[in-house]
Every structure is written in C-alpha cells, then in structure tokens.
Design an enzyme around this catalytic site. Structure first.
Site, short mmCIF file in Angstrom:
data_model
loop_
_atom_site.label_atom_id
_atom_site.label_comp_id
_atom_site.label_asym_id
_atom_site.label_seq_id
_atom_site.Cartn_x
_atom_site.Cartn_y
_atom_site.Cartn_z
N ASP A 379 -7.03 17.27 26.21
CA ASP A 379 -7.63 15.97 25.72
C ASP A 379 -8.74 16.08 24.66
O ASP A 379 -8.64 15.63 23.57
CB ASP A 379 -8.13 15.34 27.09
CG ASP A 379 -8.13 13.65 26.67
OD1 ASP A 379 -7.71 13.25 25.80
OD2 ASP A 379 -8.67 13.26 27.64
N ASP A 380 -9.59 17.14 25.00
CA ASP A 380 -10.80 17.56 23.98
C ASP A 380 -10.04 18.05 22.57
O ASP A 380 -10.52 17.67 21.71
CB ASP A 380 -11.69 18.52 24.44
CG ASP A 380 -12.64 17.81 25.35
OD1 ASP A 380 -13.60 17.43 24.58
OD2 ASP A 380 -12.49 17.62 26.58
#
Length: 636
Positions: A379-380
């Site tokens: 996600d990051d």
C-alpha cells in the site's frame, strides 16, 4: 439544488489555498510530513507495565500518563476502543491496571466508576487473551488461563504447513518474542505491587483458569492446548532450548539500528519482555536501543504523556505530495521537491521477511515508518510511486529508476487469488484465526480489495504495466469482491466508504470504459449513503454489523473519500452526480476551520477489524484537500 448550497468559485479557491498553507506550514525541515497516529489507551498502559517490569519507570515521565488516562476515561466509567463506542471491556481493564501501577488506589472515585463499568461487562474473565497476558505478567491473572505457545514452533521449517511465516507480519513480529515469554511464564514484582481481585465479577476465588469453549470444531485447539500443558507439567518440551535460542536470534536479527522491531509497538514491547525473560541487563545496548525506540513513539506535553502504536511519516508525506499536486501546486514546488527527495532516501533496498514466500522479488519498496527495513508494504509503495510520478524532482532519472524497482517488487507480491495483501503473499490460512491465542482475528494478511485497488490505481495513473494475465487476474479479483449493494470492503480504512472510493479510483484509472456497470453501482451506493448535512460518515461498528455499511456521522476524511470516488466514477462514465458532489464540497468548505484545517473526533483508520482502530491526524487534512482540488479541476 438550491443556490445558497452551491460553493462559489472564490470560496472553493480560498478553501484550497487555506488548506495548502496549513499543510505547508507543518512540513518538517527534513522534507517530510508526520502527524499523530492515535489509538486506544492500551498501548500506553502496556508501556507503563513494561517500564515497571524493567525498573525504568523513574527515568521516564510516566506520572504524566495518569493525567492522560484520566482524560480518556468517559462518563460511563470505561475507556473506548474507538471514539464514542460506549466503552470496551479489555481496554478499560488495561487502563485500570496502568493507573494502579502508577499508584492510584482502588478507592479513587474514578477507579470506582471504572470498576463498576468493568464488572457490569463480566470483569477480567471476559477480556481478550492479550489483556489477560499482561495481567499475568504481574500476578493479576493465572498463566493457567492462557494458551500455551511451545518454543519449538520456532523450529518448524518454512515448507511445513504451519510455521511463523504463515502468520501476518505483525502477528509474527509480536509472537516470536512471546514464545520466550510464554515459555518462562514470569510473574514480575513491581513497585507498587498490585492485585486486581476487585475486577473479577465472579469473585477471584471462583475463577476458572481455562480457555473459553466455542462448542464447535475449534475446540480441537483446546484439546491440543491441554496436551501442551500436560507436557509442560512433566517438563517434557521437545527442542525447548533450541526453540528459545532460535527465537532470541530472530529477535536480535530484526532489531533496527534505531532500536525498533517491526515498526509497531506490540512487537517492540514483546521483544523487550523477551529480553527481560532472558536476563538481559537494562544497560545492554540492545535493551537501551529498544527502550529509546519506544520513547520515540511517545507524545509528551506539559501535563500528559501517551504512546502511539506506530508512526506514519512515509504514508503521510506521500499523501501530502499528492494533495498538493491535485490541488494545483506546481510539481516542482520546493516543498514537493524536498519531500520527494526524502521519500527516495527512504526506499528499502534490503531483503525482508517477504522474501520467504516470494523467491522472485527484489528489494525496492517503501514502509510506513521512518525505519522498518524488514516489513515494507504494498500500500505504501503504491502511494509513494503515485506521489513521485506526479512530482518533478531534481534527479528525474533516479526517481524513474526507483519507481521501476518498486513496480517490479509490487508485481512479484501478487497473491494467488489475483489481489495484493499488505506485507506478504498468500498469507491466507484463515484457520490460524481460530486458535485460542488469535482472538483478535488478525493472524493472517490475505489479499484485500483496498490494497489491490491501490496497485491498479498506481498502474493506471502512472502509465505502468505488468504482465497482461496478472492484470486480468487482479481485475477479476476486484470485481468479484464487489458487495451486493455495489460497495467494496475496506480492510485498512473505515470501511465500505474507504474501500469503494479506492476501487472506483482504480477502475477509473486502469479501465474506465470496460467496467461501467460496476463503477455506476459503486457510485450509486456512495450517493445513497450521503448524510443530510452533505457529508459522509461510517462507524467502526460496520465491521461488526454489515447493516451499518456507510452509516455514521459525517467526517472530513470519509466525506473526502466519497467525493474522490464519485469524481473518479464521473470521469470514467461521463455522468457526474453534480448535486451530491456539490453538497459534499459544501460540507467540507463549511466545516473548514479558520486556519485551513479540519477536525474530526472519529477514528477512520483500521488496524484489526472489530478489534483495533486508528485515528490518523492528517487524514482530516490531506484527503479533503485532494477532494477539493479534484472537484476544482472538473469545474462547477
């Protein structure tokens, strides 16, 4: 739509400018943005316990924690899991424990109110396993009532169906040190020493020190646990010493130079407990670094002290960059350039735990925190790539190479069902959530719609490509996850508003014409749950009760997510829901504070659904700015 409800062009521009200035004023000189990550009080309570166990309580301002805990106690006497939830039993017991450790007597009026609240909900015997574990460390609960964790689990090979790498990264980094602690079953003497006998609803003399039965197939684990306990009673624990040694080595190998473990407080606290059980000295450099890392997660004011569960500078910085560029700030603005260069420095070029199940991938991802080289996440990484792609940096070639490396890593992390998880691939043995130890139901890290959507949005917005069959698998996974109402579940944000916004953004970016029907259904669902005040909100209770999907008081962050999703859907279908968008924008503009910020009390971030929630203090800032900026671009 009535005229007075419309946001005038000048109002919109002023709101955007004020928000931009507010965020610009908060940039750290090093280039990043970072705001508080708030959770419930158990994290801080457990830090009190840790320092009492190590005898380091006098070297930290723990006396300020009493004021913090009192400020968080609600009128009903308990403490909350998330804002305005009516109070939660385990959270309240841990807060009560910490106050007693800080010297507050049971006769204190606040403690008496807390005791009444706790007893009305069943007392200590009805709390979660991890609350009982922390009480057992100081003799306030009997170890007999906790599950066994045999140290030989550490030695199970990676090819075996059950091993530590089948646990989620957060469960793994927290459990390995507990193999040592649960083996030792210590009872530490603290100053002051306490007992919490008054919190047993049935009376401490009547407590059944045993694991609760479910009266289904999962009771098989209780039979196994009884066998483990019998073996312990005869001191017959195969490979005990080898398992403890392997766990100790694993812990030491995964400590960051800064002292952190796993980037999360539970892993850090548990690792420190394991070192205490292994008789490490308080002045050992490993211990000193570990304690300092915990200190770095603390927020201290003149009269208060609390500890965050994690820190989010990479995540916050990437989203602020996106918000600035989406709202019209030049991609080569000095603030953006400095932030982008800081993000490039944070790219992780080491192999981490992900490589155990991913033999093909090469390093190149980002993590959530300042330092967490073993646990970067998908996600990051996707959000950072989107931020860097939009920014213009002094060294564009370096930026491009960094993004290329990240893309290859992300593609290598695709799970068998076609989606992406946060930290690992194919970490999906759901039966692990049924073991007594796993009562938070967070033992695994399966692929989810929201993380998968983020990857697809990255591919579409940044004009990146992966193998066609991998793209098709991802899209099929995402479409199959759409709920009957048209929405999508949000694993890492509350909840269906978050998930739906992310998927609409992804489908609009990656394939805007092919999936018109699914996009329209998602947008229609968002419109259907708009509140009368023009905003959107969703309670954390929607994880427990699906009938609460999309229902809750309006918040700035959730309103922004809905607007972002509706704009993406409108761009994909050519059908903008103008009235709904105008009401949503009006809500954001009318609730903006004079300094350009927004405030929401509600928790809109998710740690473990149903069990642990977060308030990202910047969510109420950068997501509204993104929504306003994108709305301005499509015109009124």
């Amino acid at each position: 739509m009535q005229t007075q409800d419309r946001v005038q062009v000048n109002q919109l521009a002023e709101a955007i400018a004020a928000s931009q200035q507010y965020l610009l004023s908060l940039q750290n000189p090093a280039g990043y943005w970072w705001a508080e990550l708030e959770s419930n009080v158990t994290i801080t309570a457990e830090v009190v316990l840790l320092h009492k166990i190590w005898g380091t309580d006098q070297t930290r301002p723990l006396h300020k924690i009493e004021a913090y805990l009192r400020s968080q106690q609600r009128q009903h006497g308990g403490w909350e899991l998330f804002y305005d939830d009516g109070g939660e039993l385990s959270t309240s017991v841990e807060a009560y424990m910490a106050l007693r450790l800080l010297g507050v007597p049971a006769s204190d009026p606040d403690m008496m109110r807390a005791r009444d609240f706790i007893l009305q909900r069943g007392g200590i015997s009805k709390t979660r396993i991890f609350t009982k574990f922390h009480l057992a460390l100081v003799g306030c609960y009997d170890w007999r009532g906790l599950p066994s964790l045999p140290a030989w689990v550490m030695l199970l090979p990676k090819e075996f169906p059950v091993n530590i790498y089948e646990m989620s990264s957060w469960a793994r980094s927290s459990t390995v040190p507990l193999l040592i602690v649960f083996d030792q079953k210590p009872v530490f003497v603290t100053n002051p020493s306490i007992n919490l006998d008054e919190l047993y609803a049935e009376g401490v003399e009547n407590v059944q020190w045993e694991l609760p039965r479910n009266n289904d197939w999962t009771d098989l684990f209780l039979t196994l646990d009884a066998g483990f306990k019998l073996a312990e009673s005869f001191n017959f624990i195969p490979f005990r010493e080898e398992g403890i040694k392997a766990a100790e080595q694993w812990i030491l190998e995964r400590q960051e130079a800064t002292g952190d473990w796993g980037g999360i407080i539970p892993a850090m606290l548990n690792s420190m407990l394991a070192l205490r059980c292994l008789n490490y000295h308080v002045n050992d450099p490993i211990v000193e670094r570990g304690l300092q890392a915990i200190d770095n997660f603390a927020i201290e004011t003149e009269d208060s002290y609390c500890v965050q569960p994690c820190v989010s500078p990479v995540w916050d910085t990437a989203w602020v960059i996106r918000a600035f560029i989406d709202s019209g700030i030049a991609p080569d603005h000095p603030a953006i350039a400095k932030a982008g260069e800081w993000l490039l420095q944070k790219q992780i070029l080491d192999y981490g735990d992900w490589m155990v199940k991913n033999r093909q991938g090469k390093p190149g991802a980002w993590a959530f925190e300042f330092d967490n080289r073993f646990y970067p996440d998908v996600d990051d990484t996707a959000v950072v790539v989107m931020a860097l792609h939009a920014a213009k940096l002094p060294n564009e070639q370096l930026k491009q190479m960094a993004c290329d490396r990240a893309l290859k890593w992300v593609e290598s992390m695709q799970c068998k069902p076609g989606g992406w998880a946060a930290f690992d691939i194919d970490n999906d043995q759901d039966w692990l959530n049924a073991i007594p130890y796993g009562d938070l139901k967070a033992m695994i890290d399966p692929n989810t719609a929201d993380v998968t959507a983020r990857v697809l949005e990255m591919l579409g917005l940044c004009n990146l490509s992966i193998a066609p069959h991998n793209l098709e698998r991802a899209l099929n996974y995402l479409l199959n996850e759409q709920e009957a109402e048209g929405c999508w579940f949000g694993r890492w944000g509350v909840n269906y508003i978050y998930g739906t916004s992310g998927v609409l953004s992804a489908l609009a970016a990656i394939s805007p014409t092919k999936y018109q029907r699914q996009i329209e259904r998602g947008a229609a669902w968002l419109v259907s749950c708009q509140n009368p005040d023009g905003g959107w909100g969703e309670t954390c209770q929607s994880y427990n009760d699906p009938s609460l999907k999309g229902k809750g008081r309006s918040t700035a962050s959730q309103t922004a997510w809905a607007i972002i999703g509706l704009i993406a859907a409108g761009e994909a279908t050519g059908k903008f829901t103008r009235e709904s968008l105008e009401k949503g924008i009006n809500y954001l503009v009318s609730t903006q504070k004079s300094d350009g910020s927004w405030f929401e009390a509600d928790f809109t971030g998710t740690g473990f659904p149903c069990h642990f929630y977060l308030k990202y203090h910047y969510y109420q800032q950068y997501f509204p700015l993104i929504a306003l900026g994108r709305y301005q671009k499509i015109g009124q």
